[in-house]
Design a protein around this motif. Structure first.
Motif, PDB file in Angstrom:
ATOM      1  N   ASP A 299       0.721   4.382 -12.205  1.00  0.00           N
ATOM      2  CA  ASP A 299      -0.427   3.637 -11.702  1.00  0.00           C
ATOM      3  C   ASP A 299      -0.201   2.130 -11.847  1.00  0.00           C
TER       4      ASP A 299
ATOM      5  N   LYS B  74      -1.175  -1.766 -10.038  1.00  0.00           N
ATOM      6  CA  LYS B  74      -2.121  -2.432  -9.144  1.00  0.00           C
ATOM      7  C   LYS B  74      -1.422  -2.852  -7.842  1.00  0.00           C
TER       8      LYS B  74
ATOM      9  N   LYS C 126       0.832  -1.206   0.000  1.00  0.00           N
ATOM     10  CA  LYS C 126       0.000   0.000   0.000  1.00  0.00           C
ATOM     11  C   LYS C 126       0.866   1.256   0.000  1.00  0.00           C
TER      12      LYS C 126
ATOM     13  N   HIS D 149       2.431   1.758  -3.313  1.00  0.00           N
ATOM     14  CA  HIS D 149       1.394   2.187  -4.252  1.00  0.00           C
ATOM     15  C   HIS D 149       1.189   3.699  -4.162  1.00  0.00           C
ATOM     16  N   LYS D 150       1.088   4.162  -2.917  1.00  0.00           N
ATOM     17  CA  LYS D 150       0.873   5.583  -2.663  1.00  0.00           C
ATOM     18  C   LYS D 150       2.047   6.414  -3.202  1.00  0.00           C
ATOM     19  N   GLN D 151       3.248   5.901  -2.930  1.00  0.00           N
ATOM     20  CA  GLN D 151       4.481   6.567  -3.372  1.00  0.00           C
ATOM     21  C   GLN D 151       4.530   6.672  -4.902  1.00  0.00           C
ATOM     22  N   LEU D 152       4.181   5.575  -5.584  1.00  0.00           N
ATOM     23  CA  LEU D 152       4.215   5.554  -7.044  1.00  0.00           C
ATOM     24  C   LEU D 152       3.127   6.451  -7.634  1.00  0.00           C
ATOM     25  N   LYS D 153       1.981   6.456  -6.973  1.00  0.00           N
ATOM     26  CA  LYS D 153       0.847   7.268  -7.442  1.00  0.00           C
ATOM     27  C   LYS D 153       1.220   8.750  -7.443  1.00  0.00           C
ATOM     28  N   LEU D 154       1.944   9.154  -6.400  1.00  0.00           N
ATOM     29  CA  LEU D 154       2.403  10.540  -6.308  1.00  0.00           C
ATOM     30  C   LEU D 154       3.291  10.901  -7.489  1.00  0.00           C
ATOM     31  N   LYS D 155       3.979   9.882  -8.008  1.00  0.00           N
ATOM     32  CA  LYS D 155       4.860  10.117  -9.150  1.00  0.00           C
ATOM     33  C   LYS D 155       4.118   9.923 -10.474  1.00  0.00           C
ATOM     34  N   GLY D 156       2.804   9.672 -10.373  1.00  0.00           N
ATOM     35  CA  GLY D 156       2.001   9.508 -11.576  1.00  0.00           C
ATOM     36  C   GLY D 156       2.065   8.112 -12.174  1.00  0.00           C
TER      37      GLY D 156
END
Ligand code: CDP
Length: 220
Positions: A166, A168, A154, A157-164
């Motif tokens: 996406d 799973k 999790k 995931h959050k860390q990668l999402k911040l970098k744009g």
């Protein structure tokens, strides 16, 4: 002797952020040992080196043209063969390749001295897998961070999402479990807490709380 705090643990446990904050609070140097393994992995990928060719891997580890320069704002610029590679090192492919070549004893040995070189006044915070068990065995303070795999997936995931990016959570969980397995079952320097390490389960803790616990240990 120059003091060292070792902070080891598995992927996605928040070591990177925690170590940077501890180093900042103390005004000490920071060693992100994973980035050295990642740099070798990047070189292996760029040069299309066959990972079965151990002799060539070892030679590459020994001759790696790698430098770390800390800017005034505290950020570190990592150069491989003269090229700034900070971003490239963070890719999942790089982390994956790093964990594939990290079990080779002669590679670990070749990278040992590069890690030792980070031990400078006034002190060092060393982030990795075997900082407390191998590289800085006599460090007076050793910390081992853990968190369950779901929580780590999790966080990643959050860390990668911040970098744009996406990805799973499920795929990240599989990657984390595969990497945990490789890192903890390898014969040399497996990922285990040093006998004298303080183990902190961070599953239900914020970075701030983890930082407070470590600073508490530092002050003891
Ligand atoms: O960022 P993450 O925690 O996923 O990985 P990292 O710390 O950058 O390390 C990448 C890989 O290098 C790990 O999965 C380990 O296999 C290897 N490594 C190691 O063997 N010993 C270290 N001291 C640091 C990293």
């Amino acid at each position: 002797p120059i003091p060292v705090i070792t902070i080891d643990g598995p992927s996605g446990v928040g070591k990177g952020t925690t170590c940077a904050l501890v180093a900042e609070q103390l005004g000490w140097h920071l060693l992100d040992s994973g980035s050295i393994y990642r740099a070798l992995a990047l070189k292996v990928m760029k040069a299309s080196i066959d990972t079965k060719d151990e002799a060539l891997l070892i030679e590459t580890a020994k001759s790696l043209q790698l430098s770390f320069t800390v800017a005034d704002d505290g950020t570190t610029q990592i150069k491989l063969d003269g090229e700034v590679v900070n971003e490239q090192l963070r890719s999942e492919a790089c982390g994956d390749m790093a964990s594939k070549i990290a079990p080779i004893p002669a590679i670990r040995q070749a990278l040992f001295i590069r890690q030792k070189a980070f031990q400078r006044h006034p002190g060092l915070v060393a982030d990795g897998r075997d900082m407390g068990t191998v590289v800085f065995k006599s460090a007076p303070l050793k910390v081992f961070l853990t968190a369950n795999a779901e929580e780590r997936a999790k966080r990643r995931h959050k860390q990668l999402k911040l970098k744009g990016v996406d990805v799973k959570i499920r795929a990240l969980l599989e990657d984390i479990e595969a990497r945990d397995f490789r890192d903890s079952t390898r014969k040399v320097a497996p990922l285990v807490p040093a006998a004298d390490a303080h183990v902190i389960d961070t599953s239900d803790l914020s970075i701030k709380q983890v930082l407070a616990q470590i600073m508490n240990l530092v002050e003891q």
